[in-house]
Write a protein that holds these residues in place. Structure first.
Motif, mmCIF file in Angstrom:
data_model
loop_
_atom_site.group_PDB
_atom_site.id
_atom_site.type_symbol
_atom_site.label_atom_id
_atom_site.label_comp_id
_atom_site.label_asym_id
_atom_site.label_seq_id
_atom_site.Cartn_x
_atom_site.Cartn_y
_atom_site.Cartn_z
ATOM 1 N N ASN A 75 0.856 -1.181 0.000
ATOM 2 C CA ASN A 75 0.000 0.000 0.000
ATOM 3 C C ASN A 75 0.894 1.234 0.000
ATOM 4 O OD1 ASN A 75 -1.884 2.113 0.646
ATOM 5 N ND2 ASN A 75 -3.242 0.569 1.522
ATOM 6 N N ALA A 76 0.687 2.124 -0.975
ATOM 7 C CA ALA A 76 1.519 3.324 -1.072
ATOM 8 C C ALA A 76 1.253 4.290 0.073
ATOM 9 C CB ALA A 76 1.275 4.018 -2.407
ATOM 10 N N ALA A 77 0.130 4.124 0.780
ATOM 11 C CA ALA A 77 -0.173 4.952 1.946
ATOM 12 C C ALA A 77 0.152 4.161 3.212
ATOM 13 C CB ALA A 77 -1.639 5.373 1.909
ATOM 14 N N ALA A 78 -0.385 4.588 4.343
ATOM 15 C CA ALA A 78 -0.120 3.886 5.596
ATOM 16 C C ALA A 78 -0.744 2.495 5.591
ATOM 17 C CB ALA A 78 -0.656 4.696 6.778
ATOM 18 N N GLY A 79 -1.931 2.378 4.995
ATOM 19 C CA GLY A 79 -2.572 1.075 4.901
ATOM 20 C C GLY A 79 -2.948 0.522 6.269
ATOM 21 N N THR A 80 -2.832 -0.795 6.403
ATOM 22 C CA THR A 80 -3.151 -1.472 7.663
ATOM 23 C C THR A 80 -1.980 -2.352 8.059
ATOM 24 O OG1 THR A 80 -4.113 -3.448 6.626
ATOM 25 C CG2 THR A 80 -5.568 -1.553 6.929
ATOM 26 N N ALA A 81 -2.064 -2.936 9.236
ATOM 27 C CA ALA A 81 -0.999 -3.811 9.721
ATOM 28 C C ALA A 81 -0.829 -5.029 8.830
ATOM 29 C CB ALA A 81 -1.302 -4.236 11.160
ATOM 30 N N ALA A 82 -1.846 -5.344 8.015
ATOM 31 C CA ALA A 82 -1.755 -6.500 7.129
ATOM 32 C C ALA A 82 -0.870 -6.233 5.922
ATOM 33 C CB ALA A 82 -3.152 -6.916 6.665
ATOM 34 N N ASP A 83 -0.574 -4.963 5.639
ATOM 35 C CA ASP A 83 0.266 -4.612 4.489
ATOM 36 C C ASP A 83 1.731 -4.840 4.832
ATOM 37 O OD1 ASP A 83 -1.772 -3.713 2.678
ATOM 38 O OD2 ASP A 83 -1.993 -1.947 3.942
ATOM 39 N N PHE A 84 2.383 -5.693 4.066
ATOM 40 C CA PHE A 84 3.799 -5.983 4.306
ATOM 41 C C PHE A 84 4.653 -4.795 3.905
ATOM 42 C CE2 PHE A 84 7.892 -8.077 3.578
ATOM 43 C CZ PHE A 84 7.981 -8.888 4.694
ATOM 44 N N PHE A 85 4.338 -4.198 2.740
ATOM 45 C CA PHE A 85 5.023 -2.990 2.278
ATOM 46 C C PHE A 85 4.046 -1.820 2.367
ATOM 47 C CE2 PHE A 85 7.345 -6.319 -0.157
ATOM 48 C CZ PHE A 85 8.607 -6.083 0.372
ATOM 49 N N ALA A 89 4.115 5.748 7.702
ATOM 50 C CA ALA A 89 4.187 5.142 9.029
ATOM 51 C C ALA A 89 2.795 4.765 9.525
ATOM 52 C CB ALA A 89 4.857 6.092 10.002
ATOM 53 N N LEU A 90 2.739 3.681 10.277
ATOM 54 C CA LEU A 90 1.491 3.227 10.884
ATOM 55 C C LEU A 90 1.832 2.770 12.299
ATOM 56 C CD1 LEU A 90 -1.549 2.538 10.554
ATOM 57 C CD2 LEU A 90 -0.833 0.248 9.849
ATOM 58 N N GLY A 91 1.614 3.656 13.285
ATOM 59 C CA GLY A 91 2.038 3.358 14.641
ATOM 60 C C GLY A 91 3.557 3.259 14.696
ATOM 61 N N ASN A 92 4.055 2.136 15.229
ATOM 62 C CA ASN A 92 5.501 1.909 15.267
ATOM 63 C C ASN A 92 6.022 1.284 13.975
ATOM 64 O OD1 ASN A 92 5.859 2.915 17.841
ATOM 65 N ND2 ASN A 92 5.475 0.945 18.835
ATOM 66 N N MET A 93 5.138 1.013 13.034
ATOM 67 C CA MET A 93 5.538 0.427 11.757
ATOM 68 C C MET A 93 5.931 1.556 10.803
ATOM 69 S SD MET A 93 2.409 -2.342 11.538
ATOM 70 C CE MET A 93 2.957 -3.077 10.008
ATOM 71 N N GLN A 94 7.225 1.649 10.518
ATOM 72 C CA GLN A 94 7.737 2.720 9.675
ATOM 73 C C GLN A 94 7.589 2.355 8.191
ATOM 74 O OE1 GLN A 94 8.647 5.630 11.147
ATOM 75 N NE2 GLN A 94 7.871 4.508 12.932
ATOM 76 N N PRO A 95 7.581 3.349 7.292
ATOM 77 C CA PRO A 95 7.436 3.039 5.859
ATOM 78 C C PRO A 95 8.599 2.204 5.345
ATOM 79 C CG PRO A 95 8.025 5.339 6.197
ATOM 80 C CD PRO A 95 7.682 4.790 7.537
ATOM 81 N N PHE A 243 9.617 -28.330 1.544
ATOM 82 C CA PHE A 243 10.020 -27.021 2.039
ATOM 83 C C PHE A 243 8.835 -26.074 1.994
ATOM 84 C CE2 PHE A 243 10.606 -26.532 -2.517
ATOM 85 C CZ PHE A 243 10.252 -25.208 -2.775
ATOM 86 N N GLY A 244 8.964 -24.967 2.697
ATOM 87 C CA GLY A 244 7.915 -23.956 2.714
ATOM 88 C C GLY A 244 8.520 -22.571 2.713
ATOM 89 N N VAL A 245 7.824 -21.618 2.127
ATOM 90 C CA VAL A 245 8.279 -20.232 2.037
ATOM 91 C C VAL A 245 7.163 -19.322 2.537
ATOM 92 C CG1 VAL A 245 9.039 -18.385 0.497
ATOM 93 C CG2 VAL A 245 9.792 -20.733 0.086
ATOM 94 N N SER A 246 7.520 -18.364 3.389
ATOM 95 C CA SER A 246 6.511 -17.425 3.873
ATOM 96 C C SER A 246 7.156 -16.088 4.207
ATOM 97 C CB SER A 246 5.807 -17.985 5.122
ATOM 98 O OG SER A 246 6.698 -17.997 6.221
ATOM 99 N N LEU A 247 6.348 -15.039 4.181
ATOM 100 C CA LEU A 247 6.803 -13.716 4.605
ATOM 101 C C LEU A 247 7.061 -13.732 6.101
ATOM 102 C CD1 LEU A 247 4.256 -11.509 2.630
ATOM 103 C CD2 LEU A 247 6.700 -11.755 2.124
ATOM 104 N N GLN A 248 8.090 -12.986 6.530
ATOM 105 C CA GLN A 248 8.390 -12.941 7.944
ATOM 106 C C GLN A 248 8.331 -11.503 8.467
ATOM 107 O OE1 GLN A 248 9.281 -15.971 10.074
ATOM 108 N NE2 GLN A 248 7.937 -16.508 8.375
ATOM 109 N N ASP A 249 9.453 -10.810 8.520
ATOM 110 C CA ASP A 249 9.521 -9.515 9.187
ATOM 111 C C ASP A 249 9.683 -8.393 8.167
ATOM 112 O OD1 ASP A 249 10.024 -7.344 10.840
ATOM 113 O OD2 ASP A 249 11.085 -8.570 12.308
#
Length: 260
Positions: A75-85, A89-95, A243-249
């Motif tokens: 999301n090019a804006a703040a979006g929600t906590a579900a947005d990986f990118f 900023a969204l709270g303590n989540m920086q762009p 094997f498995g692949v997933s998004l992390q941090d």
């Protein structure tokens, strides 16, 4: 850490928890060879099947890693906590996402991405003090990324910018890495994206943008041979790699669209 007061009492720390999930799935292929095919294999091509299966496994891992990274919610804006990118900023989540004409890979956009990375914070709003180590690009930007890594000086063309320092501050700072899958439309939601690039942290036990999990830590594929039924001449080879692949941090990576 906090200063100890005159009483000498040390305050207790607390432990928090962040949970990331992954799931291991079987990935497999098999090939059958008749007795006639084996007898006429003068060049020993079929004896190299294990090598071919190994190459297929490496392809499968990189393909899934890249498609997971490029398919992350953005999301090019703040979006929600579900947005990986996210672009704000969204709270303590920086762009950790930038786009637009100024996001194309160059000296200036690298500076913007580096600051995004350096400003990442933990759940308490404190800097995570994590440095980017890898500049991941498409094949279109592979040579440019190596030039940014190798060049010691910056040469100004024209008369537009007379105040830039002559030293290339990014020399040797990020390892230039490219993925041939990154610019393929089939792994980018059906749209070719030759301009995108990423700053990625060095993977540690504590931080990783994408995690690849292997069953029991087995990173190499298992190749097995099976004989045909008695009424048929030939063999079957089976290759399997769970094997498995997933998004992390998301704090471990900054993405640039590289275009408007």
């Amino acid at each position: 850490m906090e200063e100890v007061g005159p009483s000498g009492e040390i305050k207790h720390a607390t432990l928090g928890e962040e949970k990331f999930s992954n799931r291991v799935m079987n990935h497999a292929k098999l090939i059958g060879l008749t007795e006639e095919m084996l007898m006429n294999d003068d060049l020993g091509a079929f004896q190299r099947l294990s090598r071919h299966f190994g190459r297929m496994s490496a392809h499968a891992i990189e393909q899934l890693v890249i498609s997971t990274l490029t398919g992350a919610p953005t999301n090019a804006a703040a979006g929600t906590a579900a947005d990986f990118f996210r672009g704000a900023a969204l709270g303590n989540m920086q762009p950790n996402y930038l786009e637009g004409a100024s996001s194309a890979l160059d000296i200036d956009s690298l500076g913007t991405a580096w600051q995004y990375f350096a400003d990442q914070t933990d759940n308490q709003g404190k800097p995570i003090m994590l440095e980017p180590a890898v500049l991941l690009t498409t094949t279109a930007n592979a040579i440019l990324s190596k030039q940014l890594w190798n060049s010691t000086e910056v040469r100004i063309s024209g008369t537009a910018d007379r105040t830039r320092l002559v030293t290339n501050e990014w020399q040797g700072m990020f390892d230039p890495v490219y993925s041939q899958y990154l610019s393929q439309a089939a792994f980018n939601g059906g749209t070719a994206q030759n301009t995108q690039w990423y700053l990625v942290a060095k993977v540690t036990d504590d931080f990783a943008p994408v995690q690849v999990a292997f069953l029991n830590g087995q990173r190499t594929p298992q190749v097995e041979r099976f004989e045909y039924d008695p009424n048929m001449l030939g063999v079957t080879f089976r290759c399997k790699l769970p094997f498995g692949v997933s998004l992390q941090d998301p704090r471990c990576v900054v993405k640039s669209k590289g275009a408007a």
